[in-house]
Design a protein around this motif. Structure first.
Motif, PDB file in Angstrom:
ATOM      1  N   ASP A 172       0.839  -1.197   0.000  1.00  0.00           N
ATOM      2  CA  ASP A 172       0.000   0.000   0.000  1.00  0.00           C
ATOM      3  C   ASP A 172       0.873   1.246   0.000  1.00  0.00           C
ATOM      4  O   ASP A 172       0.535   2.253  -0.612  1.00  0.00           O
ATOM      5  CB  ASP A 172      -0.893   0.020   1.253  1.00  0.00           C
ATOM      6  N   ILE A 173       1.976   1.170   0.719  1.00  0.00           N
ATOM      7  CA  ILE A 173       2.846   2.347   0.832  1.00  0.00           C
ATOM      8  C   ILE A 173       3.265   2.820  -0.556  1.00  0.00           C
ATOM      9  O   ILE A 173       3.114   3.990  -0.900  1.00  0.00           O
ATOM     10  CB  ILE A 173       4.091   2.024   1.694  1.00  0.00           C
ATOM     11  N   LYS A 197       0.036   3.708  -2.939  1.00  0.00           N
ATOM     12  CA  LYS A 197      -0.888   4.818  -2.685  1.00  0.00           C
ATOM     13  C   LYS A 197      -0.337   5.926  -1.804  1.00  0.00           C
ATOM     14  O   LYS A 197      -0.946   6.972  -1.695  1.00  0.00           O
ATOM     15  CB  LYS A 197      -2.145   4.282  -1.957  1.00  0.00           C
ATOM     16  N   GLU A 198       0.744   5.662  -1.082  1.00  0.00           N
ATOM     17  CA  GLU A 198       1.021   6.568   0.033  1.00  0.00           C
ATOM     18  C   GLU A 198       2.295   7.393  -0.095  1.00  0.00           C
ATOM     19  O   GLU A 198       2.617   8.152   0.802  1.00  0.00           O
ATOM     20  CB  GLU A 198       1.080   5.744   1.336  1.00  0.00           C
ATOM     21  N   ARG A 221       3.840   9.498   4.827  1.00  0.00           N
ATOM     22  CA  ARG A 221       2.941   8.586   4.100  1.00  0.00           C
ATOM     23  C   ARG A 221       1.626   9.300   3.879  1.00  0.00           C
ATOM     24  O   ARG A 221       1.049   9.845   4.830  1.00  0.00           O
ATOM     25  CB  ARG A 221       2.687   7.298   4.908  1.00  0.00           C
ATOM     26  N   TYR A 222       1.137   9.237   2.653  1.00  0.00           N
ATOM     27  CA  TYR A 222      -0.138   9.874   2.339  1.00  0.00           C
ATOM     28  C   TYR A 222      -1.251   8.916   2.736  1.00  0.00           C
ATOM     29  O   TYR A 222      -1.848   8.243   1.920  1.00  0.00           O
ATOM     30  CB  TYR A 222      -0.193  10.222   0.844  1.00  0.00           C
ATOM     31  N   GLU A 223      -1.486   8.851   4.053  1.00  0.00           N
ATOM     32  CA  GLU A 223      -2.532   7.967   4.582  1.00  0.00           C
ATOM     33  C   GLU A 223      -3.718   8.822   4.992  1.00  0.00           C
ATOM     34  O   GLU A 223      -3.605  10.032   5.117  1.00  0.00           O
ATOM     35  CB  GLU A 223      -2.022   7.237   5.829  1.00  0.00           C
ATOM     36  N   ARG A 278       0.415  11.979   8.479  1.00  0.00           N
ATOM     37  CA  ARG A 278       1.113  11.927   7.185  1.00  0.00           C
ATOM     38  C   ARG A 278       2.601  12.218   7.359  1.00  0.00           C
ATOM     39  O   ARG A 278       3.406  11.811   6.536  1.00  0.00           O
ATOM     40  CB  ARG A 278       0.458  12.896   6.199  1.00  0.00           C
TER      41      ARG A 278
END
Ligand code: AMP
Length: 441
Positions: free
Chosen positions: A58-59, A62-63, A112-114, A122
């Motif tokens: 996921d990192i 997407k992040e 991280r764009y969480e 983030r």
């Protein structure tokens, strides 16, 4: 007014002091295990994370905060620090002598764009360690116990250590096949992410948080049935070591971790506060077999973990584990009148150079207000210097807790502070003393 960037937070004053304290304790633990500090750049090439964290994670999908710099290079703000630490070990030829293990620890921010939520930012900070070389199961156990001990040193009591093994390459190949067969029956009804995970890295389906998928995952094949003898043995040794060390753990066979580089034992430290609040994972890590090679180093293994400083701080705030943190000021210097103001810099200098913190009140307040400020600053002592004190060379020192007031000869000020703080000797006598305790000569 400028707003914070979403998902970021200021760490200031008291909070910063707490972070420093946590980092000091964790750094101390790292040094007890003879790890050396690594300070690597926040900016790394995007390729580094594609190769290490993995393009199915996921990192990476997407992040990541990825951008082209003005030279057209793809740059990423690091989402974790393992990859950069290993890269620096490779680039600095730390493996050249084959003097294993090579051990590093780090502290710093990640991006991280969480989706921001409780305990999830983030920009957040991690402390972590990496140990690279020939990693026997005993080394894995040592690293897990180091993480556990670090939490104990911070005063954590309700830590739950979850462990699992992802086995070796051979175990995982067999396991993936079994998972493919199983999940292909349910794929149509599973979430879009799981459909992608099915193609990219099927193990990640085990980590899905969608309730419907969790039910499907419950009956999926278990890694324990697909482990090779040697993978099984390694895991048994880790469990035995933890038993011997008296470290409680739970084997959780759904634990797969979100980063693709793990193999062998993986672990997470979870925490539930005394009030029953669940913080999820406060730290996590595991063994990796191919990461060092992937990043350009030799075919050696590694093991490490990272802890989230934000999560540690929030547990410690809620469970009152910062109670002993001292943020008092040693001396609040109160000069009364211009001459005293003029002399105050030199006096404060002497106090500070002797190792005591000191703030000068230069705000021209009245006596009462100055004492209030001294209280707000949590001063242990107020040092009062007026014209008379300057002339006689005898200062007034007030213990802010007991409210006791002493007169101190200027040459004896530091001796007196040493004495008050429990060090050294202080001979209390002088001609002008009116404290009522000493004998006049
Ligand atoms: P990871 O690098 O994903 O294995 O995470 C290791 C630890 O870092 C976690 O157990 C958390 O304590 C912390 N962490 C990971 N992501 C975040 C985030 N977005 N915000 C705050 N802490 C995080």
């Amino acid at each position: 007014m400028f707003n914070l960037v979403k998902g970021t937070h200021d760490v200031i004053i008291d909070e910063a002091r707490k972070y420093s304290y946590i980092e000091t304790v964790l750094t101390k633990v790292a040094e007890l295990y003879n790890y050396k500090e690594f300070r690597t750049p926040i900016l790394e090439t995007s390729e580094l994370f594609l190769r290490s964290v993995g393009d199915s994670s996921d990192i990476v999908r997407k992040e990541m905060y990825t951008f082209l710099d003005k030279g057209g290079r793809s740059i990423t703000l690091r989402p974790e620090i393992t990859a950069g630490t290993i890269r620096s070990m490779v680039n600095n030829k730390l493996f050249a002598m084959e003097d294993y293990p090579v051990k590093g620890y780090y502290v710093g921010p990640n991006f991280r764009y969480e989706r921001p939520q409780q305990g999830r930012y983030r920009q957040f900070n991690q402390f972590g360690v990496e140990c690279v070389g020939v990693i026997k199961p005993e080394r894995d156990s040592e690293i897990i116990s180091m993480g556990y001990n670090a939490l104990m040193m911070l005063g954590f009591e309700n830590v739950t250590l979850k462990i699992n093994t992802l086995g070796d390459d051979e175990s995982r190949t067999k396991y993936r096949e079994a998972l493919k067969e199983y999940f292909s029956k349910y794929l149509d009804e599973m979430c879009e992410d799981c459909k992608e995970r099915f193609e990219l890295n099927i193990l990640r389906i085990l980590d899905c948080k969608v309730p419907h998928d969790i039910e499907i995952v419950k009956n999926a094949p278990k890694i324990s049935d697909y482990l090779t003898e040697s993978a099984k043995n390694s895991f048994e040794i880790v469990k035995k070591n933890l038993d011997d060390l008296g470290i409680p753990y739970e084997v959780d066979d759904s634990l797969v971790r979100g980063l693709d580089y793990y193999s062998g034992v993986v672990f997470e430290f979870h925490y539930t506060s005394s009030l029953g609040k669940n913080y999820g994972a406060i730290g996590a890590g595991g063994h990796y077999s191919n990461l060092v090679k992937e990043i350009g180093g030799p075919q050696v293994e590694g093991c490490g973990f990272a802890m989230g400083i934000e999560r540690l701080a929030s547990v410690m705030n809620d469970d009152n584990l910062f109670a002993d943190l001292d943020d008092s000021l040693d001396v609040y210097l109160m000069p009364m009148g211009e001459k005293a103001v003029d002399a105050s810099l030199l006096i404060a200098n002497e106090i500070r150079m002797s190792g005591y913190s000191c703030e000068i009140c230069l705000e021209n307040k009245g006596f009462g207000q100055m004492f209030k400020k001294a209280e707000r600053r949590k001063a242990n002592y107020a040092l009062i210097i007026g014209n008379e004190e300057l002339e006689t060379g005898v200062y007034t020192l007030k213990d802010m807790k007991t409210k006791e007031q002493f007169t101190v000869e200027k040459d004896k000020l530091i001796d007196k502070l040493d004495y008050e703080y429990g060090e050294g000797e202080y001979e209390h006598h002088h001609d002008h003393c009116d404290c009522g305790e000493c004998s006049h000569e």
